[in-house]
Scaffold this active site. Structure first.
Site, PDB file in Angstrom:
ATOM      1  N   ASN A   7      37.538  47.336  42.933  1.00  0.00           N
ATOM      2  CA  ASN A   7      36.136  47.259  43.346  1.00  0.00           C
ATOM      3  C   ASN A   7      36.111  47.088  44.865  1.00  0.00           C
ATOM      4  OD1 ASN A   7      33.494  46.638  43.839  1.00  0.00           O
ATOM      5  ND2 ASN A   7      33.353  44.965  42.347  1.00  0.00           N
ATOM      6  N   ARG A  90      35.272  50.965  40.397  1.00  0.00           N
ATOM      7  CA  ARG A  90      33.837  50.730  40.321  1.00  0.00           C
ATOM      8  C   ARG A  90      33.162  51.535  41.425  1.00  0.00           C
ATOM      9  NH1 ARG A  90      30.277  46.319  43.143  1.00  0.00           N
ATOM     10  NH2 ARG A  90      28.319  46.796  42.116  1.00  0.00           N
ATOM     11  N   HIS A 179      23.854  47.440  38.173  1.00  0.00           N
ATOM     12  CA  HIS A 179      24.450  46.507  37.201  1.00  0.00           C
ATOM     13  C   HIS A 179      24.608  47.154  35.822  1.00  0.00           C
ATOM     14  CE1 HIS A 179      22.581  42.934  39.624  1.00  0.00           C
ATOM     15  NE2 HIS A 179      23.868  43.076  39.955  1.00  0.00           N
ATOM     16  N   ARG A 240      17.430  38.560  48.460  1.00  0.00           N
ATOM     17  CA  ARG A 240      16.580  39.760  48.440  1.00  0.00           C
ATOM     18  C   ARG A 240      15.187  39.411  47.911  1.00  0.00           C
ATOM     19  NH1 ARG A 240      20.885  43.021  45.204  1.00  0.00           N
ATOM     20  NH2 ARG A 240      22.487  43.315  46.774  1.00  0.00           N
ATOM     21  N   GLU A 383      32.651  42.754  33.908  1.00  0.00           N
ATOM     22  CA  GLU A 383      32.570  44.130  34.382  1.00  0.00           C
ATOM     23  C   GLU A 383      33.953  44.767  34.515  1.00  0.00           C
ATOM     24  OE1 GLU A 383      29.675  42.435  37.220  1.00  0.00           O
ATOM     25  OE2 GLU A 383      28.809  44.429  37.281  1.00  0.00           O
TER      26      GLU A 383
END
Ligand code: ADP
Length: 396
Positions: A7, A90, A179, A240, A383
């Site tokens: 990743n 990823r 996601h 965010r 993940e």
């Protein structure tokens, strides 16, 4: 088969070496500050962790250092690189091109390059990671697993924005969602845990981490999700803003003499619960501050819960019902009081939290009362394991 999961971020690289038969993690770690100075943390299973400062001028050097540590006689976990059967990467953005994981070849890599425009901070880093692995492990099959792929099943009514249609046609402006690997993994796991056919389930997955998104999964397919064209839309997150009136941008930009890109940076990095509270983006810090009477920290936490609950309510409407609400990621798995806050809004759906069952961290469990019509569950995401499984399925 031993699968290396990679990743890559712009200056970081996370990795896990997983034995796909036992699904055990043989080693995992993180390269940080790539191109600046370089730091490696390597955690081999059953051995002491290694932390070193090591210069890494680029991602190729970082991958090279990782491979050296994986095969090291002392801190390594494999005898040679020949033991690595495949690499799973990823990749953040697959645009509309990739609705599933894909074996990486020159043609696919060129397609990923084409959609990089949509994720200029992430895809180029992912591509650098792919090239570094190709250079150092020629001939080893590689698979790309996209954050956006799972959401490609959303219908037009969910993915289009109320904008001139030509922006979609010309520029690909639409909801993509992110996601996806996590939402897919958790919704599948929910069905397995309950012993039900995923085709019969309506699940709302709440992936609540530093970045946070919600997904409505009907019959195993994503039908709507809260992140949009970019990961900025939807929930109030760590830093965010999530949803807001777009007219605020021009108004504040004028007052603060900022340009659009500076405003976007504020929305991504200085907003969310950190911006509202002025305390932190970390929910542990916020919980502590709220307990000590900090009003803005308390409001930030309640805003977060309120927005999550509103999305859950709207997705119950989108699917004309819901069977399971699943909590995952850093906050979803660990923040007991946040789960209780969210579920306190949702009694109307027929879900009641059981405080004793909810008193759990990082464990698969039903946390609603026995008489709840809708189940609430904690389902830790994984993940890397999901990427490993997808990789094996494609290269076998
Ligand atoms: P990401 O992968 O998006 O960086 P994670 O899923 O790892 O995020 O979630 C990180 C967040 O989880 C932290 O910022 C923190 O707010 C929250 N978190 C982690 N552990 C706890 C805990 N024990 N209690 C409350 N919040 C926690």
């Amino acid at each position: 088969m031993k699968v290396l999961v990679i990743n890559c971020g712009s200056s970081s690289l996370k990795y896990q070496l997983i034995d796909s038969d036992s699904e055990q993690v043989l080693a995992k770690g993180l390269c940080e500050r790539i191109g600046i100075d370089g730091r490696l943390t390597h955690r081999p299973a059953g051995k002491d962790k290694v932390e070193i400062e090591a210069p890494m001028a680029n991602h190729t050097e970082a991958v090279s250092l990782v491979l050296k540590h994986l095969t090291d006689p002392e801190v390594g976990v494999i005898g040679s690189l020949a033991e690595i059967g495949a690499v799973g990467h990823r990749i953040v953005h697959g645009g509309e091109k990739f609705a599933a994981s894909t074996v990486l070849n020159d043609e696919v890599i060129a397609e990923i390059e084409k959609v990089s425009d949509l994720a200029p901070l992430h895809n180029p880093a992912n591509l650098i990671g792919i090239r570094a692995c190709q250079e150092l492990m020629p001939g080893v099959p590689m698979v790309g697993v996209f954050d956006t792929a799972f959401h490609q099943t959303m219908p037009e009514k969910a993915f289009l924005y109320g904008l001139p249609y030509e922006y979609y046609e010309k520029y690909g402006v639409r909801r993509y969602g992110f996601h996806g690997t996590s939402h897919s993994f958790v919704s599948k796991r929910v069905a397995e845990i309950l012993g039900k056919d995923i085709k019969d389930l309506k699940t709302i997955v709440c992936h609540l981490g530093n970045g946070a998104s919600i997904c409505a999964v009907q019959g195993g397919k994503s039908v709507d999700t809260s992140m949009g064209f970019t990961p900025l839309e939807g929930l109030v997150m760590g830093t965010r803003s999530g949803d807001l009136d777009p007219a605020i941008l021009e108004y504040v930009a004028g007052k603060e003499h900022k340009d659009l890109s500076a405003m976007e940076s504020v929305l991504n990095k200085k907003s969310g619960v950190a911006g509202v509270s002025g305390v932190s983006s970390d929910f542990r810090d916020l919980g502590k501050a709220a307990e000590e009477g900090n009003h803005r920290a308390e409001v930030a936490l309640e805003m977060f819960a309120y927005r999550v609950a509103k999305y859950v309510g709207s997705y119950a409407a989108a699917m004309n019902g819901v069977d399971v609400i699943a909590f995952t990621a850093g906050i979803g798995e660990n923040d007991i009081s946040m789960r209780a806050r969210v579920l306190a809004y949702l009694g109307f759906l027929g879900v009641t939290v059981d405080p004793e069952k909810n008193n759990v961290r990082g464990e698969e469990r039903v946390i609603s009362t026995d008489d709840s019509r809708v189940l609430a569950m904690v389902v830790p995401t994984n993940e890397e394991l999901a990427i490993c499984r997808e990789t094996v399925a494609l290269v076998k």
